[in-house]
Design an enzyme around this catalytic site. Sequence first.
Site, PDB file in Angstrom:
ATOM      1  N   GLU A 222      57.512  23.976  51.435  1.00 34.93           N
ATOM      2  CA  GLU A 222      58.206  23.298  50.336  1.00 34.93           C
ATOM      3  C   GLU A 222      58.427  24.248  49.162  1.00 34.93           C
ATOM      4  O   GLU A 222      59.489  24.233  48.534  1.00 34.93           O
ATOM      5  CB  GLU A 222      57.408  22.070  49.880  1.00 34.93           C
ATOM      6  CG  GLU A 222      57.185  21.038  50.963  1.00 34.93           C
ATOM      7  CD  GLU A 222      55.921  21.255  51.796  1.00 34.93           C
ATOM      8  OE1 GLU A 222      55.549  20.322  52.513  1.00 34.93           O
ATOM      9  OE2 GLU A 222      55.316  22.353  51.725  1.00 34.93           O
TER      10      GLU A 222
ATOM     11  N   CYS B 201      51.697  17.754  50.949  1.00 35.87           N
ATOM     12  CA  CYS B 201      50.414  17.622  50.278  1.00 35.87           C
ATOM     13  C   CYS B 201      50.706  17.198  48.830  1.00 35.87           C
ATOM     14  O   CYS B 201      51.843  17.272  48.358  1.00 35.87           O
ATOM     15  CB  CYS B 201      49.629  18.931  50.325  1.00 35.87           C
ATOM     16  SG  CYS B 201      50.313  20.276  49.321  1.00 35.87           S
TER      17      CYS B 201
ATOM     18  N   HIS C  73      53.307  27.264  50.997  1.00 36.36           N
ATOM     19  CA  HIS C  73      53.797  26.147  51.801  1.00 36.36           C
ATOM     20  C   HIS C  73      55.326  26.200  51.898  1.00 36.36           C
ATOM     21  O   HIS C  73      55.993  26.734  51.010  1.00 36.36           O
ATOM     22  CB  HIS C  73      53.368  24.820  51.187  1.00 36.36           C
ATOM     23  CG  HIS C  73      51.901  24.555  51.315  1.00 36.36           C
ATOM     24  ND1 HIS C  73      51.338  23.365  50.950  1.00 36.36           N
ATOM     25  CD2 HIS C  73      50.877  25.315  51.776  1.00 36.36           C
ATOM     26  CE1 HIS C  73      50.034  23.393  51.172  1.00 36.36           C
ATOM     27  NE2 HIS C  73      49.736  24.584  51.673  1.00 36.36           N
TER      28      HIS C  73
ATOM     29  N   CYS D  83      52.377  19.977  46.553  1.00 36.88           N
ATOM     30  CA  CYS D  83      53.800  20.205  46.852  1.00 36.88           C
ATOM     31  C   CYS D  83      54.642  19.006  46.420  1.00 36.88           C
ATOM     32  O   CYS D  83      55.735  19.172  45.883  1.00 36.88           O
ATOM     33  CB  CYS D  83      54.002  20.512  48.334  1.00 36.88           C
ATOM     34  SG  CYS D  83      53.382  22.142  48.818  1.00 36.88           S
TER      35      CYS D  83
END
Length: 148
Positions: free
Chosen positions: A33, A62, A31, A65
């Site tokens: 992040e 999410c 991801h 993260c």
Amino acid sequence: MTYLCYRLEQLDDGGPVLLNAAVLVDMPGTHVEMQFLSSRNIQELEQDKQYRVTWYISWSLCVECAQEVSTFLREHPNVHLSIFASRLYHWNRRLNQQGLRDLQEAGAQIQGMSFQEFEDCRETFVDHEGERFQPWEGIDFPPDLCVS
């Protein structure tokens, strides 16, 4: 697909100094992040200096993260993070909202993107060829991400 446009600034007596501005895109298995947290710019932050990070992100975080970023912020109290999300990630709404609350408790400021944030993001990160930002039909400017 998630986009994360960020601005990293060092705060000093003369005001903020831009250190980096970039765009990250989800990669398979990673991801945006996590890409941000593992970037060299972030890994090399000095503990005795203050930093301001602004994220413009296409989806809110999410839960996984959010937990990782919360941990990072608790370990780096010299980093101040503002997150502007254009949409709320709904995979598991209850857990994701808890993740966003945890982020707030760790010191992050989280808001939905307003016209101003869309315009700022476009001016900073998009080759707009001098044209002003024109919101598209149906664009939504949520005042908050309902994490309270």
